[in-house]
Scaffold this active site. Structure first.
Site, short mmCIF file in Angstrom:
data_model
loop_
_atom_site.label_atom_id
_atom_site.label_comp_id
_atom_site.label_asym_id
_atom_site.label_seq_id
_atom_site.Cartn_x
_atom_site.Cartn_y
_atom_site.Cartn_z
N LEU A 75 0.94 -1.29 -0.06
CA LEU A 75 -0.02 -0.06 0.00
C LEU A 75 0.88 1.24 0.01
O LEU A 75 0.40 2.45 0.06
CB LEU A 75 -0.86 -0.02 1.26
CG LEU A 75 -2.02 -0.75 1.11
CD1 LEU A 75 -1.99 -2.17 1.01
CD2 LEU A 75 -3.16 -0.43 2.20
N TYR A 147 1.68 9.52 -10.52
CA TYR A 147 0.80 8.65 -9.82
C TYR A 147 0.01 7.50 -10.82
O TYR A 147 0.15 6.38 -10.49
CB TYR A 147 -0.32 9.59 -9.20
CG TYR A 147 -1.26 8.60 -8.18
CD1 TYR A 147 -0.61 8.16 -6.90
CD2 TYR A 147 -2.44 8.17 -8.41
CE1 TYR A 147 -1.47 7.39 -5.95
CE2 TYR A 147 -3.27 7.42 -7.55
CZ TYR A 147 -2.99 7.10 -6.62
OH TYR A 147 -3.55 6.25 -5.53
#
Ligand code: NAD
Ligand code: UDP
Length: 345
Positions: A75, A147
């Site tokens: 994560l 991203y």
């Protein structure tokens, strides 16, 4: 029969990671929470200090990782556009070098590995709602690309490690998720609006507020993570996890104002570059392969999130100054300071 596993959670001190650690510990597993505390916070895992099956490892995923574990949840990565655009090169490294490092670890240990991917792989989607087979519409040179492309490359690496080395992978494409433990200066829309409403500050809508998002409460999402990780090995393809109830950003602002009883006014700021116009997951794959669906309506999840921020702001906790301005030119927005006490107008 239940077997306690040793599980590595990278980004474990973040918003989602900390709830995942809670969930794994509650089921009797051992958890190593790896984090560099870039956007995560020790306070998110404070309640786990001293827990006999919980360990914190301060580490950056861009550096190779040494640990002995049975499973890995990856994560680690700032998730708010404000945060991931502050140091875009580090964001790419976290996604790409980080993926290689966790995958190498999984390969060596023969450990199953889960990737927290994102709806941002669809970019500004031309297919609505978004199905997993849609390849997306991403601007590779824009401010969000560090991203979006970083996460897309991470997915590529996951599937290549699977095909080339037989690594057991799981890939979740997560849609906007909210809840307690988001940072007050997180920059994402739900935390921004709630903090602004509680303080009586103007609610900053970017653009005209007609863009849409579909908001999932954190508890639902974590249940989806666990179901996907524990699914049979033939559940290989990426799976959307999110709540398909779609709202305009203006509707969200109105709901937050109503629920907080705030007298904040709404202001309209420029829309950030490449801000997706619409987003809503098609979750039929999650339903058929995992038996998963979200259950928490937006109003109920917001009530819990408002209560969390209300408590936090009443305690005058140290935070950064809220970064509620979209980045247009790579400007750095994070400045240290003390949050004002809650001040309803
Ligand atoms: P977050 O920013 O709260 O958590 C990210 C965590 O990763 C933080 O604890 C941070 O300190 C850590 N981290 C960042 N870079 C790191 C590095 N190089 N090495 C080690 N640790 C590092 O964000 P979140 O909302 O909890 O998101 C968690 C994951 O889920 C991210 O990968 C994000 O891309 C993904 N995701 C989240 C959402 C959402 O709506 N919350 C949506 C899509 C995808
Ligand atoms: N947004 C907004 N005001 C804010 C923060 C965000 O209007 O203070 C908008 C943003 O432009 C986007 C949506 O809300 O259209 C969701 O933004 P967020 O940063 O939460 O996540 P995204 O889905 O863009 O990654």
């Amino acid at each position: 029969m239940f077997r306690s596993k040793r599980i590595l959670v990278t980004g474990g001190a973040g918003f989602l990671g900390s709830f995942l650690c809670d969930s794994l510990l509650a089921d009797g597993h051992e958890v190593i929470c790896l984090d560099n505390f870039h956007t995560g916070s020790r306070s998110n895992v404070q309640h786990l200090h001293g827990h006999p099956r919980f360990e914190i490892m301060r580490h950056d995923v861009t550096v190779p990782i040494h640990a002995e574990v049975d499973e890995i949840f990856n994560l680690a990565c700032p998730a708010s556009p404000v945060h991931y655009q502050t140091d875009p090169v580090q964001t790419v490294k976290t996604n790409v070098h980080g993926a290689i490092n966790v995958l190498e670890l999984a390969r060596r240990l023969k450990a199953k590995i889960f990737q927290a991917s994102t709806s941002e792989v669809y970019g500004n989607p031309l297919v609505h709602p978004q199905v997993e087979s849609y390849a997306g519409n991403v601007n590779p040179i824009g401010h969000r690309a560090c991203y979006d492309e970083g996460k897309r490359c991470a997915e590529t690496l996951f599937f290549d490690y699977h095909r080339q080395y037989g690594v057991k992978i799981r890939v979740a494409r997560i849609f906007n998720t909210y809840g307690p433990r988001m940072l007050p200066d997180d920059g994402r829309v739900v935390s921004n609006f709630i903090v602004q409403a509680l303080r009586g500050d103007p609610i900053t809508i970017y653009g005209q507020g007609q863009q849409t998002r579909s908001f999932c409460f954190v508890d639902d999402l974590i249940r989806g993570f666990r179901a996907l990780m524990d699914a049979p090995d033939d559940v290989l393809l990426p799976i959307n996890l999110g709540n398909p109830s779609e709202f305009t950003i203006l509707q969200l602002a109105e709901l937050v104002i109503e629920m907080t009883g705030s007298r904040s006014r709404v202001v309209f700021n420029p829309l950030p570059q490449d801000d997706p116009e619409q987003r809503k997951p098609d979750i039929s794959r999650a339903a058929s392969q995992l038996g998963w669906a979200p259950t928490v309506p937006l109003r109920d999840g917001l009530a819990q999130t408002v209560a969390y921020f209300d408590r936090m702001l009443s305690q005058r906790v140290p935070t950064h100054v809220a970064a509620s301005v979209p980045i247009q030119s790579g400007a750095r927005l994070l400045a240290g300071g003390f949050a004002a006490t809650r001040g309803l107008a």
